[in-house]
Write a protein that holds these residues in place. Structure first.
Motif, PDB file in Angstrom:
ATOM      1  N   ILE A  22     -35.028 -36.012  21.045  1.00  0.00           N
ATOM      2  CA  ILE A  22     -34.826 -35.205  22.249  1.00  0.00           C
ATOM      3  C   ILE A  22     -33.381 -35.347  22.707  1.00  0.00           C
ATOM      4  CG2 ILE A  22     -35.491 -34.882  24.651  1.00  0.00           C
ATOM      5  CD1 ILE A  22     -38.265 -35.771  23.853  1.00  0.00           C
ATOM      6  N   LEU A  23     -32.678 -34.214  22.790  1.00  0.00           N
ATOM      7  CA  LEU A  23     -31.267 -34.238  23.165  1.00  0.00           C
ATOM      8  C   LEU A  23     -31.064 -34.092  24.670  1.00  0.00           C
ATOM      9  CD1 LEU A  23     -29.821 -31.999  20.308  1.00  0.00           C
ATOM     10  CD2 LEU A  23     -29.949 -34.488  20.415  1.00  0.00           C
ATOM     11  N   ALA A  24     -31.740 -33.108  25.285  1.00  0.00           N
ATOM     12  CA  ALA A  24     -31.540 -32.857  26.712  1.00  0.00           C
ATOM     13  C   ALA A  24     -32.638 -31.948  27.236  1.00  0.00           C
ATOM     14  CB  ALA A  24     -30.184 -32.201  26.949  1.00  0.00           C
ATOM     15  N   PRO A  25     -32.951 -32.052  28.518  1.00  0.00           N
ATOM     16  CA  PRO A  25     -33.880 -31.079  29.103  1.00  0.00           C
ATOM     17  C   PRO A  25     -33.157 -29.752  29.320  1.00  0.00           C
ATOM     18  CG  PRO A  25     -33.132 -32.604  30.763  1.00  0.00           C
ATOM     19  CD  PRO A  25     -32.573 -33.087  29.463  1.00  0.00           C
ATOM     20  N   VAL A  26     -33.891 -28.664  29.253  1.00  0.00           N
ATOM     21  CA  VAL A  26     -33.337 -27.340  29.521  1.00  0.00           C
ATOM     22  C   VAL A  26     -33.653 -27.005  30.973  1.00  0.00           C
ATOM     23  CG1 VAL A  26     -33.456 -24.892  28.945  1.00  0.00           C
ATOM     24  CG2 VAL A  26     -33.621 -26.610  27.137  1.00  0.00           C
TER      25      VAL A  26
END
Length: 104
Positions: free
Chosen positions: A10-14
């Motif tokens: 997981i890179l980042a929340p949108v």
């Protein structure tokens, strides 16, 4: 699955209008993920990092646009998004998860 790999999936929340609407209406969260991440890895990563029960995972890959910068032609990178469906009664708190990640 490798614990270290799961923490990097997981890179980042949108954060957008569409993702907020999905969170309110359908109890779904949206994340940017690694381009080579599988649905099983994404599900395991969310359950590991946030401690919630995941019901469904849907992925979508958005191809990067070709853009022009003066005389040179560039290309934006492809982005893979994962729509995570949470079980009824489950809630995902990004602020609390970020606080615990900073302490570690």
């Amino acid at each position: 699955m490798n614990q270290q790999r799961l923490t990097q999936v997981i890179l980042a929340p949108v954060v957008s209008e569409k993702s907020n609407l999905l969170a309110e209406k359908r109890n779904q969260m949206t994340f940017k993920v690694l381009p080579n991440a599988t649905k099983q890895e994404i599900k395991a990563a969310v359950e590991l990092l946030f401690g919630v029960e995941v019901v469904s995972v849907t992925t979508a890959t958005t191809k990067g646009k070709t853009k022009r910068f003066g005389r040179t032609i560039g290309r934006r990178s492809d982005v893979k998004k994962a729509y995570i469906g949470l079980a009824a009664g489950q809630e995902l708190d990004l602020e609390a998860a970020a606080a615990t990640a900073d302490k570690e």
